[in-house]
Write a protein that holds these residues in place. Structure first.
Motif, PDB file in Angstrom:
ATOM      1  N   ARG A  64       1.402   1.938  14.714  1.00  0.00           N
ATOM      2  CA  ARG A  64       1.883   1.176  13.566  1.00  0.00           C
ATOM      3  C   ARG A  64       1.993   2.064  12.325  1.00  0.00           C
ATOM      4  NH1 ARG A  64      -1.525  -4.342  13.489  1.00  0.00           N
ATOM      5  NH2 ARG A  64      -3.212  -2.951  12.889  1.00  0.00           N
ATOM      6  N   ASP A  65       1.169   3.115  12.279  1.00  0.00           N
ATOM      7  CA  ASP A  65       1.235   4.018  11.130  1.00  0.00           C
ATOM      8  C   ASP A  65       2.583   4.738  11.021  1.00  0.00           C
ATOM      9  OD1 ASP A  65      -1.218   3.423  10.050  1.00  0.00           O
ATOM     10  OD2 ASP A  65      -2.283   5.037  11.094  1.00  0.00           O
ATOM     11  N   ASN A  66       3.328   4.767  12.104  1.00  0.00           N
ATOM     12  CA  ASN A  66       4.676   5.341  12.058  1.00  0.00           C
ATOM     13  C   ASN A  66       5.496   4.773  10.907  1.00  0.00           C
ATOM     14  OD1 ASN A  66       5.371   7.289  14.049  1.00  0.00           O
ATOM     15  ND2 ASN A  66       4.959   5.727  15.604  1.00  0.00           N
ATOM     16  N   ALA A  67       5.326   3.476  10.694  1.00  0.00           N
ATOM     17  CA  ALA A  67       6.158   2.794   9.701  1.00  0.00           C
ATOM     18  C   ALA A  67       5.399   2.547   8.406  1.00  0.00           C
ATOM     19  CB  ALA A  67       6.655   1.477  10.274  1.00  0.00           C
ATOM     20  N   ARG A  68       4.164   3.046   8.332  1.00  0.00           N
ATOM     21  CA  ARG A  68       3.350   2.733   7.152  1.00  0.00           C
ATOM     22  C   ARG A  68       3.244   3.912   6.190  1.00  0.00           C
ATOM     23  NH1 ARG A  68      -1.591  -0.933   9.795  1.00  0.00           N
ATOM     24  NH2 ARG A  68      -0.205  -2.572  10.592  1.00  0.00           N
ATOM     25  N   THR A  69       3.938   4.991   6.472  1.00  0.00           N
ATOM     26  CA  THR A  69       3.875   6.134   5.565  1.00  0.00           C
ATOM     27  C   THR A  69       4.605   5.783   4.265  1.00  0.00           C
ATOM     28  OG1 THR A  69       5.872   7.117   6.473  1.00  0.00           O
ATOM     29  CG2 THR A  69       3.780   7.754   7.499  1.00  0.00           C
ATOM     30  N   PRO A  70       4.282   6.495   3.168  1.00  0.00           N
ATOM     31  CA  PRO A  70       4.834   6.114   1.871  1.00  0.00           C
ATOM     32  C   PRO A  70       6.364   6.112   1.811  1.00  0.00           C
ATOM     33  CG  PRO A  70       2.970   7.573   1.572  1.00  0.00           C
ATOM     34  CD  PRO A  70       3.263   7.560   3.040  1.00  0.00           C
ATOM     35  N   MET A  71       6.853   5.185   1.026  1.00  0.00           N
ATOM     36  CA  MET A  71       8.277   5.088   0.736  1.00  0.00           C
ATOM     37  C   MET A  71       8.717   6.405   0.098  1.00  0.00           C
ATOM     38  SD  MET A  71      10.806   2.914   0.718  1.00  0.00           S
ATOM     39  CE  MET A  71      12.403   2.782  -0.076  1.00  0.00           C
ATOM     40  N   GLN A  72       9.882   6.876   0.523  1.00  0.00           N
ATOM     41  CA  GLN A  72      10.366   8.187   0.058  1.00  0.00           C
ATOM     42  C   GLN A  72      11.371   7.995  -1.064  1.00  0.00           C
ATOM     43  OE1 GLN A  72       9.433   9.501   4.599  1.00  0.00           O
ATOM     44  NE2 GLN A  72      11.425  10.199   3.823  1.00  0.00           N
ATOM     45  N   TRP A  73      10.898   8.200  -2.295  1.00  0.00           N
ATOM     46  CA  TRP A  73      11.736   7.914  -3.461  1.00  0.00           C
ATOM     47  C   TRP A  73      12.592   9.097  -3.878  1.00  0.00           C
ATOM     48  CZ3 TRP A  73      12.409   3.055  -4.524  1.00  0.00           C
ATOM     49  CH2 TRP A  73      11.415   2.135  -4.191  1.00  0.00           C
ATOM     50  N   ASP A  74      12.023  10.294  -3.843  1.00  0.00           N
ATOM     51  CA  ASP A  74      12.806  11.460  -4.265  1.00  0.00           C
ATOM     52  C   ASP A  74      12.224  12.715  -3.626  1.00  0.00           C
ATOM     53  OD1 ASP A  74      10.572  12.277  -5.855  1.00  0.00           O
ATOM     54  OD2 ASP A  74      11.272  10.987  -7.486  1.00  0.00           O
ATOM     55  N   ARG A 120       0.823  -1.213   0.000  1.00  0.00           N
ATOM     56  CA  ARG A 120       0.000   0.000   0.000  1.00  0.00           C
ATOM     57  C   ARG A 120       0.860   1.267   0.000  1.00  0.00           C
ATOM     58  NH1 ARG A 120      -5.240   1.000   1.023  1.00  0.00           N
ATOM     59  NH2 ARG A 120      -5.436  -1.237   0.848  1.00  0.00           N
ATOM     60  N   SER A 121       2.063   1.161   0.550  1.00  0.00           N
ATOM     61  CA  SER A 121       2.902   2.356   0.712  1.00  0.00           C
ATOM     62  C   SER A 121       4.211   2.299  -0.052  1.00  0.00           C
ATOM     63  CB  SER A 121       3.226   2.557   2.196  1.00  0.00           C
ATOM     64  OG  SER A 121       2.052   2.817   2.908  1.00  0.00           O
ATOM     65  N   PHE A 122       4.343   1.349  -0.964  1.00  0.00           N
ATOM     66  CA  PHE A 122       5.658   1.220  -1.597  1.00  0.00           C
ATOM     67  C   PHE A 122       5.782   2.098  -2.835  1.00  0.00           C
ATOM     68  CE2 PHE A 122       9.004  -1.260  -3.934  1.00  0.00           C
ATOM     69  CZ  PHE A 122      10.025  -1.014  -3.028  1.00  0.00           C
ATOM     70  N   MET A 123       4.924   1.865  -3.841  1.00  0.00           N
ATOM     71  CA  MET A 123       5.011   2.681  -5.064  1.00  0.00           C
ATOM     72  C   MET A 123       3.682   2.617  -5.795  1.00  0.00           C
ATOM     73  SD  MET A 123       6.937   4.621  -6.858  1.00  0.00           S
ATOM     74  CE  MET A 123       6.273   5.512  -8.249  1.00  0.00           C
TER      75      MET A 123
END
Ligand code: GLC
Ligand code: CA
Length: 594
Positions: free
Chosen positions: A430-440, A32-35
């Motif tokens: 748990r939402d601490n670690a569920r935020t979107p992956m930071q790509w740029d 859900r939060s990767f890309m």
């Protein structure tokens, strides 16, 4: 002493015990939060496919996908309504097949999340089950009549409130250890087991490489479903002893192994809360024919009290004790998993490191501390670039059902110190670690063109993949180096672990030993600058340092000649870690090999 370790160690790298999954590094993707590939704000399979080269480049061997099955998302996909399909929001089965092929083409492997302690309440089995008492699916779940107008027993669910839900359709209650939208399956029913084994076989025949098994130690419930002993006023009580690690669970797992797992060369990791090393030896013992390894939680409990919201600082001495116990007790008889964070835990860097003053140093130190232990390391998405806990300003920004239930349970039922509760939430949600992956550093960290389903951590302009890749000193490059080292040095996988300086309040140090090779790992867990004294007599059985200086294998600071170990001691910089090889084929000369 080390000399004795050397002589006594069983050959743990004995070819019979060598396994690809012991040598692998696993990367957890929270889809859900990767890309997000299509701008709907939700990560998806095409998004993952577009980043496979990134993962391959990092060097990881195995991807574990959190659930991607159709789900009403009462608990972000951990409430499955169809085990043999892909959720629309994540893509199609064709996308999945493409993902699997892309993973395999790159020489990597894929684990699926297996969520079979419970289903969604929208799963067709449950819809049937609740429809009438004599429906053939009735016994797929755990139904009981009420007791004196109340729930059948006093068990509390994982997410606050009772573990029972009343259903007026048949005037009975069903059991749910998690939300009321996640009814527990009745594993006593052989039909349920057949269905699950068929479904697992179907996925394995598709070519997946194993499973991460959700709350797998909860499958068996104590006969009679007795009340949990209650102390105090609380109406509902945590009854883990009646639904976790109940001995019958091993019958199920051995049957699952016989009928499914044993037919494939796969890896399995069971999520097993509240396990001790004694339990783990039963689930993951080399000769038990159950699982490859389990996730234990003892180290995750060090900053909690009666429950995780009851926060206290963790202590290094306790961390050493817990980690060392897992290393020692499982050595040669079962295999460890190694992790510091996942989609259910806060970010390790914010929890055990210093994400403000030493984010890079402490992220690298934590990686070293973990990857140099014996077991299979798991990296949670974003950990490799030093992502940190999210600070949500408002309760409404959270997305996790756990938080909403907690708030309802506590805030609306008389909790007076709401500030304290909010603080606990900010540390442990748990939402601490569920935020979107930071790509740029583009809008929404490059995760989506649309509006992300959960807020992006505002530190993304500084902390992102693009930046990490171009900076040779980044956390990312360090992870890559650690992973590559593991491929080159069997001692990182199979070497025996021995804690040294057990009572040092700031330094966590240990050795790994394989044959005549000895590595020394020294980690400073704080911003202070303690002096590390090499315990020469312990390591070399002599009073003087041998002539060959120890060789520095990896460190998170530039080498400082004036602080080398050839003097037998050095001052550690804040969060500094160093790994040395003490002997290498030179064991005989050092008096170590015989
Ligand atoms: C596991 C999952 C967690 C989920 C729960 C219920 O603990 O990791 O995210 O809420 O099981 O399925
Ligand atoms: Ca999408």
């Amino acid at each position: 002493m080390l000399q004795t370790f050397l002589r006594d160690q069983p050959e743990n790298n004995d070819p019979a015990k060598r396994q690809w999954w012991k040598e692998a590094v696993v990367y957890q993707v929270y889809p859900r939060s990767f890309m997000d590939s299509n701008g709907d704000g939700i990560g998806d399979l095409k998004g993952i496919i577009s980043r496979l080269d990134y993962l391959k480049d990092l060097g990881v061997d195995v991807l574990w996908l959190s659930p991607v099955y159709p789900s009403p998302n009462a608990d972000n996909g951990y409430d499955v309504s169809n085990y043999r399909a892909i959720a629309d929001e994540f893509g199609t089965m064709d996308d999945f097949d493409e993902l699997l092929a892309g993973v395999h083409r790159r020489g990597m492997k894929l684990l699926m999340d297996l969520v079979v302690n419970h289903t969604s309440d929208q799963h067709p089995w449950f819809l049937q089950s609740r429809s009438s008492k004599d429906n053939p699916y009735r016994d797929y779940y755990i139904w009981r009549p009420g007791k004196n107008g109340q729930e059948p027993n006093n068990w509390q669910s994982y997410f606050s409130c009772s573990a029972w839900e009343y259903d007026d359709m048949t005037d009975e209650y069903y059991l749910h250890l998690f939300t009321r939208h996640q009814p527990d399956l009745n594993w006593e029913n052989p039909k349920v087991r057949d269905e699950i084994y068929d479904m697992m076989t179907w996925w394995l025949d598709k070519g997946i490489d194993g499973f991460r098994m959700d709350v797998i130690n909860g499958l068996a419930k104590a006969p009679g479903l007795p009340d949990a002993p209650s102390h105090g006023q609380r109406r509902y009580v945590w009854g883990g002893e009646f639904f976790l690690n109940v001995p019958r669970v091993h019958d199920y797992l051995q049957e699952m192994h016989r009928r499914v797992l044993s037919k494939y060369d796969i890896m399995t990791v069971g999520e097993t809360g509240f396990v001790t090393t004694e339990h783990a030896k039963l689930y993951a013992g080399e000769d038990r024919n159950e699982l490859s390894m389990v996730f234990q939680f003892e180290h995750m409990g060090l900053d909690g009290g009666e429950d995780k919201w009851d926060c206290k600082p963790w202590s290094l001495l306790e961390l050493k004790k817990v980690m060392s116990q897992w290393q020692n007790d499982l050595y040669g008889v079962a295999w460890n998993s190694l992790y510091l964070t996942n989609h259910d835990q806060p970010r390790a860097l914010s929890r055990f490191g210093d994400d403000r003053n030493y984010p890079v140093e402490s992220a690298k130190m934590l990686a070293t501390f973990l990857h140099l232990q014996q077991g299979t390391p798991f990296i949670y998405q974003g950990e490799e670039i030093g992502m940190t806990n999210m600070i949500f300003d408002n309760l409404v920004d959270y997305r996790d059902v756990e938080i909403f239930n907690l708030w309802r349970d506590r805030a609306e039922t008389g909790e007076t110190d709401l500030g304290r509760l909010m603080h606990a939430i900010s540390l442990k949600a748990r939402d601490n670690a569920r935020t979107p992956m930071q790509w740029d550093d583009s809008a929404h960290a490059g995760f989506t063109r649309g509006v992300p389903w959960i807020k992006v951590n505002p530190n993304y302009p500084q902390v992102n993949v693009q930046r990490s890749l171009t900076d040779d000193n980044s956390v990312w490059h360090y992870y890559r180096k650690l992973i590559a080292l593991r491929k080159k040095h069997p001692i990182m996988v199979y070497g025996k672990y021995d804690l040294i300086l057990a009572d040092h309040p700031e330094i966590y140090a240990y050795t790994r030993t394989l044959g005549s090779e000895v590595w020394l790992v020294v980690c400073n867990f704080f911003a202070n600058t303690p002096v590390f004294e090499l315990p020469i007599d312990l390591l070399y059985g002599a009073t003087d340092l041998p002539e060959d200086p120890p060789e520095l294998i990896i460190s998170n600071y530039p080498e400082d000649a004036s602080q080398s170990l050839s003097q037998g001691h050095f001052t550690l910089r804040p969060y500094e870690c160093r790994v040395y090889r003490l002997t290498s084929g030179r064991g005989a000369r050092l008096g170590l090999a015989n």
